[in-house]
Motif scaffolding. Structure first.
Motif, mmCIF file in Angstrom:
data_model
loop_
_atom_site.group_PDB
_atom_site.id
_atom_site.type_symbol
_atom_site.label_atom_id
_atom_site.label_comp_id
_atom_site.label_asym_id
_atom_site.label_seq_id
_atom_site.Cartn_x
_atom_site.Cartn_y
_atom_site.Cartn_z
ATOM 1 N N LYS A 50 0.754 -1.231 0.149
ATOM 2 C CA LYS A 50 0.153 0.067 0.060
ATOM 3 C C LYS A 50 0.830 1.343 0.027
ATOM 4 O O LYS A 50 0.775 2.173 -0.920
ATOM 5 C CB LYS A 50 -0.980 0.004 1.307
ATOM 6 C CG LYS A 50 -1.715 -1.184 1.340
ATOM 7 C CD LYS A 50 -2.708 -1.218 2.557
ATOM 8 C CE LYS A 50 -1.837 -1.243 3.877
ATOM 9 N NZ LYS A 50 -1.046 -2.408 4.387
ATOM 10 N N SER A 51 2.011 1.317 1.051
ATOM 11 C CA SER A 51 2.672 2.487 1.006
ATOM 12 C C SER A 51 3.447 2.587 -0.367
ATOM 13 O O SER A 51 3.874 3.772 -0.667
ATOM 14 C CB SER A 51 3.738 2.522 2.328
ATOM 15 O OG SER A 51 2.846 2.579 3.443
ATOM 16 N N THR A 52 3.980 1.486 -0.714
ATOM 17 C CA THR A 52 4.896 1.758 -1.933
ATOM 18 C C THR A 52 3.782 2.217 -3.246
ATOM 19 O O THR A 52 4.245 2.905 -4.052
ATOM 20 C CB THR A 52 5.327 0.123 -2.361
ATOM 21 O OG1 THR A 52 6.090 -0.401 -1.343
ATOM 22 C CG2 THR A 52 6.144 0.187 -3.556
ATOM 23 N N ALA A 173 -3.039 9.968 1.533
ATOM 24 C CA ALA A 173 -2.716 9.959 2.840
ATOM 25 C C ALA A 173 -2.439 8.352 3.218
ATOM 26 O O ALA A 173 -3.198 7.653 2.888
ATOM 27 C CB ALA A 173 -3.939 10.576 3.547
ATOM 28 N N ASP A 174 -1.373 8.473 3.984
ATOM 29 C CA ASP A 174 -0.868 6.918 4.333
ATOM 30 C C ASP A 174 -1.092 6.709 5.964
ATOM 31 O O ASP A 174 -0.339 7.301 6.694
ATOM 32 C CB ASP A 174 0.511 6.644 4.157
ATOM 33 C CG ASP A 174 1.144 5.346 3.840
ATOM 34 O OD1 ASP A 174 0.204 4.280 4.370
ATOM 35 O OD2 ASP A 174 2.027 4.874 3.663
ATOM 36 N N GLU A 175 -2.134 6.063 6.225
ATOM 37 C CA GLU A 175 -2.623 5.777 7.665
ATOM 38 C C GLU A 175 -2.670 7.040 8.318
ATOM 39 O O GLU A 175 -1.990 7.052 9.520
ATOM 40 C CB GLU A 175 -1.432 4.841 8.133
ATOM 41 C CG GLU A 175 -1.808 3.302 7.313
ATOM 42 C CD GLU A 175 -1.096 2.300 8.110
ATOM 43 O OE1 GLU A 175 -1.301 2.368 9.255
ATOM 44 O OE2 GLU A 175 -0.180 1.250 7.676
ATOM 45 N N PRO A 176 -3.304 8.231 8.032
ATOM 46 C CA PRO A 176 -3.297 9.365 8.660
ATOM 47 C C PRO A 176 -4.025 9.479 9.930
ATOM 48 O O PRO A 176 -3.820 10.410 10.758
ATOM 49 C CB PRO A 176 -3.950 10.340 7.646
ATOM 50 C CG PRO A 176 -5.045 9.349 6.890
ATOM 51 C CD PRO A 176 -4.187 8.012 6.912
HETATM 52 MG MG LIG Z 1 2.581 1.155 4.690
#
Ligand SMILES: [Mg+2]
Ligand SMILES: Nc1ncnc2c1ncn2[C@@H]1O[C@H](COP(=O)(O)OP(=O)(O)OP(=O)(O)O)[C@@H](O)[C@H]1O
Length: 232
Positions: A50-52, A173-176
Motif C-alpha cells: 500500500k505505501s509503495t 494519505a498513508d494511515e493518517p
Molecule cells: Mg505502509
C-alpha cells in the motif's frame, strides 16, 4: 485519458525492490483511476504494498513499468519519468503521513505556509489563504499557537492544511489516523470526504481502520502487490 473527471489514471504499474537474487516484486500490474470529488480507501494486509503504491502514485518513488497520468498529463510512461515529473509532484500532489511531522518552532500558520516560508516571507494573500484553510478545517482560532499546544487530531489537521496549501489535485494519505483515537480518526476521514466533495480533488487514503470505511465513496483492496476485488 478516458474520462474528463479522472485526475489520476494508473495503468499496469509494476515495481520491484532489491537486485539480483533478492529482487522481489512489490507492485503487480496495478491499474486504477481516481476522479475529482471522490474519497477512496486503500486497504490490505501489512506488507501488501500500500505505501509503495501511494509513494509511486505520489511520484516519491519510481515505478519500474507502467503508465501514470495526473490531470490528463503523462508523468510516467513505460516506467520512465516524463518531462515535468518533478513539477507535477510539487503542484498536483499533496501528502499526509501517519504522523503530522510539524516543525516545532514554527507557529501553526507558518507550518501551513512552510513551502512558502522556506522560499520567501509569506505575502499577506498567502497568509490569508493559509488562515482560510485552517478555518475550513475547524482551526480558525489556532493559527498563532505552537504545534506542542495542539492535540494529536488538531496537529493532523495542520498537516492536512499544509498538504492542501499548494492546491494539489490529488491528496494521498498513508494511515493518517493511525496515531489518533477512534473518534478523532473518524473525524479526519470524514474531513477528507468533505474536502473531496467540496473542492473536487481526489483523495486516496491508506488505512487499516475498517471502522471508518463509511467515510469513503469506494474501497480498494491490495494483497501481495495486486489490487484485488472489488476492482477499481
Ligand atoms: Mg505502509
Ligand atoms: N525500501 C525497501 N526495500 C526493500 N523492500 C521494501 C522496501 N520498502 C518496502 N519493502 C517491502 O515491500 C513490501 C511492501 O511494503 P509496503 O511498505 O508498501 O507495505 P504496506 O502495505 O504499506 O505495509 P504496512 O501496512 O505494514 O504499512 C514489503 O514486503 C516490504 O518489506
Amino acid at each position: 485519458m478516458q474520462d474528463a473527471h479522472e485526475l489520476l489514471h494508473a495503468e499496469n504499474i509494476e515495481k520491484y525492490y532489491g537486485v539480483a537474487d533478492l529482487r522481489t516484486q512489490v507492485l503487480r500490474d496495478v491499474s486504477l483511476s481516481l476522479r475529482g470529488g471522490e474519497c477512496v480507501a486503500l486497504l490490505g494486509p501489512s506488507g501488501s504494498g500500500k505505501s509503495t503504491l501511494l509513494q509511486t502514485l505520489g511520484l516519491l518513488q519510481d515505478a519500474d513499468d507502467g503508465t501514470l497520468e495526473i490531470g490528463g498529463v503523462p508523468v510516467i510512461r513505460d516506467g520512465k519519468r516524463c518531462e515535468g515529473f518533478e513539477d507535477n509532484r510539487g503542484k498536483n500532489i499533496g501528502f499526509v503521513f501517519q504522523k503530522p511531522h510539524l516543525i516545532p518552532f514554527l507557529s501553526v500558520l507558518d507550518n501551513v505556509l512552510v513551502s512558502v516560508v522556506l522560499d520567501h516571507a509569506p505575502t499577506s494573500a498567502e497568509r490569508e489563504r493559509a488562515g482560510r484553510l485552517l478555518a475550513q478545517l475547524g482551526m480558525d482560532a489556532l493559527g498563532g499557537r505552537m504545534p506542542s499546544e495542539l492535540s494529536g487530531g488538531q496537529q493532523q489537521r495542520v498537516a492536512i492544511a499544509r498538504a492542501l496549501f499548494p492546491e494539489p489535485r490529488v491528496l494521498l494519505a498513508d494511515e493518517p489516523t493511525a496515531a489518533l483515537d477512534a473518534v478523532r480518526g473518524s473525524e479526519v476521514m470524514h474531513l477528507f470526504r468533505e474536502l473531496a466533495e467540496r473542492t473536487q480533488i481526489a483523495v486516496l487514503v491508506v488505512t487499516h481502520d475498517t471502522r471508518t470505511l463509511n467515510a469513503f465513496h469506494r474501497v480498494l483492496k491490495m494483497a501481495d502487490g495486486e489490487l484485488v476485488e472489488p476492482t477499481p
